[in-house]
Enzyme design. Structure first.
Site, PDB file in Angstrom:
ATOM      1  N   GLU A 159      54.348  92.002  47.159  1.00 23.45           N
ATOM      2  CA  GLU A 159      54.223  92.433  45.768  1.00 23.45           C
ATOM      3  C   GLU A 159      55.100  91.569  44.863  1.00 23.45           C
ATOM      4  O   GLU A 159      56.248  91.306  45.188  1.00 23.45           O
ATOM      5  CB  GLU A 159      54.621  93.913  45.624  1.00 23.45           C
ATOM      6  CG  GLU A 159      53.772  94.860  46.453  1.00 23.45           C
ATOM      7  CD  GLU A 159      52.301  94.856  46.056  1.00 23.45           C
ATOM      8  OE1 GLU A 159      51.971  94.346  44.969  1.00 23.45           O
ATOM      9  OE2 GLU A 159      51.477  95.366  46.847  1.00 23.45           O
ATOM     10  N   HIS A 209      53.513  95.433  51.053  1.00 20.95           N
ATOM     11  CA  HIS A 209      52.579  96.469  51.485  1.00 20.95           C
ATOM     12  C   HIS A 209      51.933  96.059  52.811  1.00 20.95           C
ATOM     13  O   HIS A 209      51.670  94.875  53.046  1.00 20.95           O
ATOM     14  CB  HIS A 209      51.495  96.700  50.423  1.00 20.95           C
ATOM     15  CG  HIS A 209      51.789  97.849  49.505  1.00 20.95           C
ATOM     16  ND1 HIS A 209      51.926  97.701  48.151  1.00 20.95           N
ATOM     17  CD2 HIS A 209      51.970  99.178  49.771  1.00 20.95           C
ATOM     18  CE1 HIS A 209      52.180  98.896  47.617  1.00 20.95           C
ATOM     19  NE2 HIS A 209      52.205  99.809  48.576  1.00 20.95           N
ATOM     20  N   CYS A 219      55.473 103.544  46.064  1.00 23.69           N
ATOM     21  CA  CYS A 219      55.902 102.188  46.423  1.00 23.69           C
ATOM     22  C   CYS A 219      56.275 101.396  45.182  1.00 23.69           C
ATOM     23  O   CYS A 219      57.291 100.700  45.166  1.00 23.69           O
ATOM     24  CB  CYS A 219      54.817 101.481  47.229  1.00 23.69           C
ATOM     25  SG  CYS A 219      54.600 102.226  48.857  1.00 23.69           S
TER      26      CYS A 219
END
Ligand code: PCA
Length: 218
Positions: free
Chosen positions: A78, A164, A140
């Protein structure tokens, strides 16, 4: 030291690959640093309270948080965190955070992990990896935002980010049985059947941490 966090299962799922990977990496040595694996409950308020305190106590040079993204086919680094939550599922305490992650915080943060280097190293080892511009609006994203916000003020030298993970293969097998049993959804309506073996996730993470560790000069 390197802090790797994972989450417990959520949303009726039996397991969370991020918990398994964080536990597998606990105690592993990367460069000159030791990995500390820590598992968090899927609980917004506990995360907001406990994670900054854990970072203050451990003072890691590198922080990589992990979570499951159902349907993701590969390791997904991410790039950013938004100061916005929209919990489609309640957390383990029944809470749905709809609004800011942190009132008064900036709208977003960029991950400080060397994502290009990590991705290149993971792919060079023959494992699929990509980058993403949104960690979603559930816990998250809130976790990445909380870590980056805390490090920005209290630990500016710390590299931090989020990866992830796909489902484990056994979770998809379970999901297929569950869908067949319920008899309400056709297989082709679903797009969340990708999975990755635990060993591949752990190897990919270890390689990614080594790449990030070389930049952090551990
Ligand atoms: N995945 C969720 C929260 C916990 C997890 O493993 C998410 O992507 O927000």
């Amino acid at each position: 030291m390197i802090l790797v966090t994972g989450f417990q299962g959520y949303g009726g799922r039996s397991a969370n690959p991020s918990e398994r990977v964080a536990r597998a990496l606990d105690g592993v040595r990367i460069g000159g640093a030791m990995v500390r694996g820590h598992v968090l409950p899927v609980d917004f308020h506990a995360m907001r309270r406990d994670l900054p305190a854990l970072i203050d106590a451990l003072r890691p040079q590198l922080i990589v948080s992990l979570g499951l993204w159902p349907g993701e086919a590969m390791l997904r680094i991410e790039r950013m965190a938004a100061n916005w939550s929209w919990f489609e599922l309640p957390d383990a305490k029944g809470h749905r955070q709809n609004g800011r992650v942190i009132d008064g915080g900036p709208d977003g943060y960029l991950s400080s992990l060397p994502a290009d280097m990590m991705q290149a190293a993971i792919r060079a080892a023959g494992l699929p990896c990509r980058q993403s511009g949104s960690a979603g609006t559930y816990l998250c994203n809130a976790t990445l935002y909380t870590v980056l916000h805390h490090c920005a003020s209290a630990h500016p030298g710390t590299q931090a980010g989020f990866i992830h993970l796909p489902y484990l293969p056994a979770q998809v097998a379970e999901l297929l049985d569950q869908i067949a049993h319920e008899g309400t959804t056709e297989m082709h309506q679903r797009a969340d059947f990708a999975s990755m073996h635990l060993d591949d996730m752990v190897t990919g993470l270890r390689i990614g941490l080594e790449a990030a560790g070389s930049v952090a000069d551990l």
